[in-house]
Motif scaffolding. Structure first.
Motif, PDB file in Angstrom:
ATOM      1  N   THR A   1     108.325  28.996  79.575  1.00 46.66           N
ATOM      2  CA  THR A   1     107.591  30.323  79.131  1.00 46.66           C
ATOM      3  C   THR A   1     108.026  31.481  79.900  1.00 46.66           C
ATOM      4  O   THR A   1     107.976  31.421  80.936  1.00 46.66           O
ATOM      5  N   ALA A   2     108.245  32.486  78.876  1.00 51.03           N
ATOM      6  CA  ALA A   2     108.570  33.734  79.399  1.00 51.03           C
ATOM      7  C   ALA A   2     107.657  34.748  78.651  1.00 51.03           C
ATOM      8  O   ALA A   2     107.619  34.935  77.619  1.00 51.03           O
ATOM      9  N   MET A   3     106.963  35.691  79.373  1.00 55.11           N
ATOM     10  CA  MET A   3     106.510  36.698  78.961  1.00 55.11           C
ATOM     11  C   MET A   3     106.547  38.081  79.800  1.00 55.11           C
ATOM     12  O   MET A   3     106.472  37.996  80.979  1.00 55.11           O
ATOM     13  N   VAL A   4     106.604  39.031  79.012  1.00 53.71           N
ATOM     14  CA  VAL A   4     106.560  40.475  79.664  1.00 53.71           C
ATOM     15  C   VAL A   4     105.002  40.912  79.424  1.00 53.71           C
ATOM     16  O   VAL A   4     104.807  41.296  78.357  1.00 53.71           O
ATOM     17  N   VAL A   5     104.492  41.191  80.299  1.00 59.06           N
ATOM     18  CA  VAL A   5     103.050  41.937  80.597  1.00 59.06           C
ATOM     19  C   VAL A   5     103.380  43.140  80.966  1.00 59.06           C
ATOM     20  O   VAL A   5     103.743  43.764  81.889  1.00 59.06           O
ATOM     21  N   HIS A   6     103.003  43.995  80.020  1.00 56.79           N
ATOM     22  CA  HIS A   6     102.952  45.432  79.781  1.00 56.79           C
ATOM     23  C   HIS A   6     101.507  45.946  80.063  1.00 56.79           C
ATOM     24  O   HIS A   6     100.541  45.778  79.506  1.00 56.79           O
ATOM     25  N   LEU A   7     101.173  46.778  81.388  1.00 56.93           N
ATOM     26  CA  LEU A   7      99.828  47.269  81.798  1.00 56.93           C
ATOM     27  C   LEU A   7     100.018  48.889  81.679  1.00 56.93           C
ATOM     28  O   LEU A   7     100.939  49.435  82.137  1.00 56.93           O
ATOM     29  N   ASP A   8      99.073  49.153  80.832  1.00 63.69           N
ATOM     30  CA  ASP A   8      99.033  50.729  80.691  1.00 63.69           C
ATOM     31  C   ASP A   8      98.884  51.398  81.754  1.00 63.69           C
ATOM     32  O   ASP A   8      98.241  50.795  82.829  1.00 63.69           O
ATOM     33  N   ALA A   9      98.945  52.682  81.926  1.00 57.41           N
ATOM     34  CA  ALA A   9      98.858  53.683  83.111  1.00 57.41           C
ATOM     35  C   ALA A   9      97.315  53.413  83.484  1.00 57.41           C
ATOM     36  O   ALA A   9      97.208  53.505  84.786  1.00 57.41           O
ATOM     37  N   GLY A  10      96.215  53.368  82.760  1.00 61.28           N
ATOM     38  CA  GLY A  10      94.908  53.192  83.354  1.00 61.28           C
ATOM     39  C   GLY A  10      94.445  51.847  83.534  1.00 61.28           C
ATOM     40  O   GLY A  10      93.489  51.696  83.958  1.00 61.28           O
ATOM     41  N   ARG A  11      95.432  51.037  83.285  1.00 65.61           N
ATOM     42  CA  ARG A  11      94.953  49.564  83.550  1.00 65.61           C
ATOM     43  C   ARG A  11      93.728  48.980  82.670  1.00 65.61           C
ATOM     44  O   ARG A  11      93.033  48.318  83.028  1.00 65.61           O
ATOM     45  N   THR A  12      93.809  49.651  81.354  1.00 63.62           N
ATOM     46  CA  THR A  12      92.598  49.085  80.726  1.00 63.62           C
ATOM     47  C   THR A  12      93.041  48.589  79.184  1.00 63.62           C
ATOM     48  O   THR A  12      92.381  47.995  78.556  1.00 63.62           O
ATOM     49  N   ARG A  13      94.324  48.663  79.138  1.00 62.97           N
ATOM     50  CA  ARG A  13      95.033  47.988  78.103  1.00 62.97           C
ATOM     51  C   ARG A  13      96.209  47.226  78.631  1.00 62.97           C
ATOM     52  O   ARG A  13      97.093  47.589  79.297  1.00 62.97           O
ATOM     53  N   ALA A  14      96.466  46.221  77.877  1.00 56.71           N
ATOM     54  CA  ALA A  14      97.679  45.380  78.353  1.00 56.71           C
ATOM     55  C   ALA A  14      98.479  44.792  76.802  1.00 56.71           C
ATOM     56  O   ALA A  14      97.716  44.519  75.855  1.00 56.71           O
TER      57      ALA A  14
ATOM     58  N   GLN B   1     100.623  29.362  73.380  1.00 55.94           N
ATOM     59  CA  GLN B   1     100.456  29.777  74.659  1.00 55.94           C
ATOM     60  C   GLN B   1      99.855  31.235  74.783  1.00 55.94           C
ATOM     61  O   GLN B   1      99.058  31.409  75.691  1.00 55.94           O
ATOM     62  N   GLN B   2     100.026  31.895  73.598  1.00 59.60           N
ATOM     63  CA  GLN B   2      99.040  33.190  73.675  1.00 59.60           C
ATOM     64  C   GLN B   2      97.787  33.059  73.406  1.00 59.60           C
ATOM     65  O   GLN B   2      96.825  33.641  74.010  1.00 59.60           O
ATOM     66  N   LEU B   3      97.291  31.878  72.478  1.00 66.62           N
ATOM     67  CA  LEU B   3      95.901  31.623  72.570  1.00 66.62           C
ATOM     68  C   LEU B   3      95.336  31.083  74.220  1.00 66.62           C
ATOM     69  O   LEU B   3      94.219  31.506  74.215  1.00 66.62           O
ATOM     70  N   LEU B   4      96.269  30.497  74.894  1.00 71.54           N
ATOM     71  CA  LEU B   4      95.718  30.330  76.036  1.00 71.54           C
ATOM     72  C   LEU B   4      95.503  31.209  77.160  1.00 71.54           C
ATOM     73  O   LEU B   4      94.525  31.437  77.771  1.00 71.54           O
ATOM     74  N   VAL B   5      96.407  32.308  76.768  1.00 70.72           N
ATOM     75  CA  VAL B   5      96.411  33.677  77.583  1.00 70.72           C
ATOM     76  C   VAL B   5      94.753  34.225  77.459  1.00 70.72           C
ATOM     77  O   VAL B   5      94.331  34.443  78.554  1.00 70.72           O
ATOM     78  N   LYS B   6      94.552  34.366  76.239  1.00 68.92           N
ATOM     79  CA  LYS B   6      93.202  34.957  75.945  1.00 68.92           C
ATOM     80  C   LYS B   6      92.134  33.988  76.514  1.00 68.92           C
ATOM     81  O   LYS B   6      91.177  34.703  76.892  1.00 68.92           O
ATOM     82  N   ALA B   7      92.404  32.789  76.281  1.00 78.28           N
ATOM     83  CA  ALA B   7      91.248  31.934  76.882  1.00 78.28           C
ATOM     84  C   ALA B   7      91.077  32.045  78.243  1.00 78.28           C
ATOM     85  O   ALA B   7      90.127  32.011  78.782  1.00 78.28           O
TER      86      ALA B   7
ATOM     87  N   GLY C   1      89.040  46.676  84.647  1.00 85.37           N
ATOM     88  CA  GLY C   1      88.431  47.416  83.568  1.00 85.37           C
ATOM     89  C   GLY C   1      89.073  46.523  82.294  1.00 85.37           C
ATOM     90  O   GLY C   1      88.784  47.025  81.421  1.00 85.37           O
ATOM     91  N   LEU C   2      90.114  45.686  82.497  1.00 87.49           N
ATOM     92  CA  LEU C   2      90.743  44.998  81.523  1.00 87.49           C
ATOM     93  C   LEU C   2      89.910  43.898  80.963  1.00 87.49           C
ATOM     94  O   LEU C   2      89.940  42.951  81.660  1.00 87.49           O
ATOM     95  N   SER C   3      89.649  43.896  79.783  1.00 89.24           N
ATOM     96  CA  SER C   3      89.080  42.634  79.054  1.00 89.24           C
ATOM     97  C   SER C   3      89.834  41.966  78.290  1.00 89.24           C
ATOM     98  O   SER C   3      90.815  42.521  77.772  1.00 89.24           O
ATOM     99  N   ALA C   4      89.704  40.723  77.564  1.00 88.79           N
ATOM    100  CA  ALA C   4      90.351  39.961  76.873  1.00 88.79           C
ATOM    101  C   ALA C   4      90.629  40.595  75.535  1.00 88.79           C
ATOM    102  O   ALA C   4      91.649  40.637  75.061  1.00 88.79           O
ATOM    103  N   ASP C   5      89.596  41.199  75.083  1.00 88.86           N
ATOM    104  CA  ASP C   5      89.994  41.966  73.634  1.00 88.86           C
ATOM    105  C   ASP C   5      90.745  43.192  73.856  1.00 88.86           C
ATOM    106  O   ASP C   5      90.983  43.821  72.808  1.00 88.86           O
ATOM    107  N   GLN C   6      91.119  43.666  74.985  1.00 83.19           N
ATOM    108  CA  GLN C   6      91.972  44.664  74.913  1.00 83.19           C
ATOM    109  C   GLN C   6      93.636  44.388  75.498  1.00 83.19           C
ATOM    110  O   GLN C   6      94.347  45.131  75.912  1.00 83.19           O
ATOM    111  N   VAL C   7      93.582  42.795  75.371  1.00 84.12           N
ATOM    112  CA  VAL C   7      94.910  42.577  75.796  1.00 84.12           C
ATOM    113  C   VAL C   7      95.572  42.169  74.157  1.00 84.12           C
ATOM    114  O   VAL C   7      94.955  41.334  73.561  1.00 84.12           O
TER     115      VAL C   7
END
Length: 343
Positions: free
Chosen positions: A109-122, A250-256, A305-311
């Motif tokens: 599994t390979a994922m690039v996780v990008h976190l925005d400057a305020g860490r409120t979105r990914a 796998q993306q379903l699992l990330v959210k879960a 401050g990062l919630s699942a619906d902001q990913v």
């Protein structure tokens, strides 16, 4: 009893109580100290920056924090973290979960996780392991290097050159600097899910995969660690049996997982937090910028401050490879445009 005797008895009681309290405090501090030492030493680190040197994409631009002057300061600058799920380790637990032999490992599994400057979105971008890429020459621990490989499967980078080559290959095909690297093996993922009490996922189709030993009817299910790992590995029981269908699961699992973590008492229940932290750190390999408990804790705090619906979860745009109908290549210019948004 005389007043002098009563005073002496009271003094002895107070001394005993004081000694007991002191002993309890010393024991508590010692236990906390050992717990910290234990978790800190669970983590394995790889010095990727030294291995790759300066011939890499530039770091993301540092942007001013969008927080108001009276608010707590938010982290400045975005972060890109390469997260790999390893399909092999020499440990017994990984072999029992289907981790392959001990002679090597692949980035299943390979994922690039990008976190925005305020860490409120990914944004989580999955890279299909069957993608054909030009694998660059990678430095090896013995001072040598791997050869450049054309039309090579993406996940071969981890096999031939470990985390260093995986990072260099991702940076080569994306033009995006990987600020950090995190690898978790099979048993670590399963233990994490179990430590969280399982996860709830909803599938839109029946899953019948004899190879991953997972059989689920369409609907909502509560999965334990072993089942969640099987879901992450499933490919033959869904869609066309390709890696692309597995990425969707796998993306379903990330959210879960994010929803489960946000719904637990990790920050208020030290015992539960330690159980989860122990499960994760035992199977964790990171770059040297994250290979301590304090560094991981700081990163975790910045994500409060990062919630699942902001990913947002997406897959690198691909098309069938002309040379092999069972492989894919990056779809351009769509892939390049996606990576450009992460710089």
């Amino acid at each position: 009893m005389t007043r002098h005797e009563e005073h002496g008895r009271r003094s002895r009681v107070l001394r005993i109580a004081g000694l007991t309290l002191a002993a309890a405090l010393v024991l508590g501090v010692a236990t906390a100290g050992y717990a910290y030492w234990h978790l800190d030493h669970n983590i394995k680190g790889v010095d990727i920056d030294s291995a790759l040197g300066d011939d890499r994409p530039a770091h993301a631009m540092i942007a001013p924090s969008p927080s108001a002057p009276t608010a707590a300061p938010l982290p400045a600058g975005s972060l890109n973290i390469l997260v790999l799920g390893s399909d092999s380790r020499s440990g017994k637990a990984d072999k029992e979960l289907g981790g392959g032999d001990s002679s090597g490992a692949r980035s299943d599994t390979a994922m690039v996780v990008h976190l925005d400057a305020g860490r409120t979105r990914a944004t989580v971008v999955s890279i299909p392991r069957d993608t054909l890429v030009t694998r660059p020459s990678c430095p090896l621990p013995d001072g040598g290097s791997t050869a450049v490989a054309y039309g090579s499967m993406f996940n071969s980078a981890f096999s031939v050159g470990g985390p260093v080559c995986a990072v260099k290959t991702v940076e080569s095909i994306t033009g995006v600097r990987m600020d950090h690297f995190v690898e978790i093996d099979f048993s670590g993922f399963a233990k994490l899910v179990d430590a969280l009490g399982g996860v709830d996922v909803t599938t839109t189709q029946n899953i019948d995969d004899d190879k991953s030993h997972l059989h689920l009817a369409a609907g909502t299910h509560h999965l334990d660690g072993k089942q969640a790992l099987a879901l992450a590995r499933t490919r033959h029981g869904i869609g066309d049996g390709s890696d692309l269908g597995r990425i969707g699961l796998q993306q379903l699992l990330v959210k879960a997982l994010l929803e489960r973590i946000s719904g637990t008492n990790l920050l208020t229940d030290p015992a539960e937090l330690y159980t989860v932290a122990d499960a994760v750190t035992k199977s964790l390999t990171t770059d040297t910028g994250l290979d301590s408990l304090s560094e991981l804790t700081e990163l975790g705090k910045s994500l409060k401050g990062l919630s699942a619906d902001q990913v947002k979860t997406v897959m690198m745009p691909v098309v069938t490879a002309p040379s092999d109908p069972n492989r894919v290549i990056a779809k351009e210019p769509d892939a390049a445009n996606l990576w450009a948004t992460l710089r």
